[in-house]
Design an enzyme around this catalytic site. Structure first.
Site, PDB file in Angstrom:
ATOM      1  N   ASP A  44       3.345  -5.431 -18.577  1.00 53.59           N
ATOM      2  CA  ASP A  44       2.856  -4.602 -19.683  1.00 53.59           C
ATOM      3  C   ASP A  44       2.200  -5.496 -20.737  1.00 53.59           C
ATOM      4  OD1 ASP A  44       3.351  -1.649 -20.977  1.00 53.59           O
ATOM      5  OD2 ASP A  44       3.387  -3.216 -22.505  1.00 53.59           O
ATOM      6  N   ASN A  52      -7.340  -1.696 -29.204  1.00 50.56           N
ATOM      7  CA  ASN A  52      -8.190  -0.500 -29.160  1.00 50.56           C
ATOM      8  C   ASN A  52      -8.454   0.065 -30.547  1.00 50.56           C
ATOM      9  OD1 ASN A  52      -8.825  -0.233 -26.458  1.00 50.56           O
ATOM     10  ND2 ASN A  52      -7.039   0.980 -25.972  1.00 50.56           N
ATOM     11  N   ASP A  61     -11.129  -2.889 -23.127  1.00 49.90           N
ATOM     12  CA  ASP A  61     -11.498  -3.055 -21.715  1.00 49.90           C
ATOM     13  C   ASP A  61     -11.653  -4.528 -21.350  1.00 49.90           C
ATOM     14  OD1 ASP A  61     -11.442  -0.344 -21.392  1.00 49.90           O
ATOM     15  OD2 ASP A  61     -13.612  -0.068 -21.283  1.00 49.90           O
ATOM     16  N   ASP A  87      -2.086   0.253 -20.001  1.00 53.26           N
ATOM     17  CA  ASP A  87      -1.958  -1.191 -20.181  1.00 53.26           C
ATOM     18  C   ASP A  87      -0.852  -1.784 -19.302  1.00 53.26           C
ATOM     19  OD1 ASP A  87       0.135  -0.003 -21.476  1.00 53.26           O
ATOM     20  OD2 ASP A  87       0.035  -1.235 -23.278  1.00 53.26           O
TER      21      ASP A  87
END
Length: 201
Positions: A44, A52, A61, A87
């Site tokens: 993770d 973001n 991205d 993620d």
């Protein structure tokens, strides 16, 4: 030509467009119910929402792509990397010994910290990893166990937490205090006693 077209379509169907790892559909269709002797890890990305929200989805991205490339650089071509969620990645390493598997996970963690996101050299990344050895379990069952250890790692962030063996031995780093109590703690600060009482409720 028809066979080539089908293979190309099938590959696109099972690939994540951002990271080129396998996608959730591939996991659901091909792997979930399989029984495999393998090291299974849930990886993770820490604080992904922050990238973001503050820098935009394009940078998010780029971060995902960079992490996927780092993981691929640490594993064999026969190992399977899946983008499981936004993620989260699943890593499946078939026929691997526990010591080698643990060493690989630690190497991934270290190299993600050292990696540079193209165009954003000051961005620092880290991952929380939970890993288990699957012997006779389905991949889905192994991931469920790995998920438990990943959340332990995420409580501290930037950690690798694994079982010592497939029968559930000690946890790596168990002596550390944060493993003893995983209940969330909330601090309420307000200059109004009434507000504090309401918020506590």
């Amino acid at each position: 030509k028809l066979v080539d077209l089908f293979v190309h379509y099938n590959d696109k169907l099972y690939r994540d467009a951002v990271t080129d790892a396998y996608n959730r559909r591939y996991y659901e269709d091909e792997l979930r119910r399989k029984k495999e002797s393998a090291g299974v890890a849930l990886i993770d990305l820490d604080d992904f929402k922050l990238y973001n929200d503050t820098l935009g989805h394009k940078v998010g991205d780029l971060v995902l792509r960079t992490v996927a490339e780092v993981i691929r650089s640490c594993i064999r071509k026969t190992d399977i990397l899946i983008r499981y969620g936004g993620d989260e990645f699943i890593l499946i390493m078939a026929d691997v010994e526990l010591e080698i598997f643990t060493r690989k996970l630690k190497s991934i963690s270290r190299k993600v910290q050292e990696a540079k996101v193209p165009g954003y050299p000051r961005l620092k990344m880290s991952v929380s990893i939970g890993g288990v050895m699957s012997e006779g379990d389905t991949i889905e069952e192994a991931i469920s166990r790995a998920d438990h250890f990943m959340y332990m790692a995420k409580n501290k962030k930037n950690m690798v937490v694994t079982e010592e063996n497939s029968t559930g031995g000690k946890l790596e780093g168990r002596k550390e205090k944060f493993f003893e109590d995983l209940r969330p703690k909330i601090l309420i600060i307000d200059d109004s006693e009434m507000n504090r009482a309401i918020l506590r409720e």
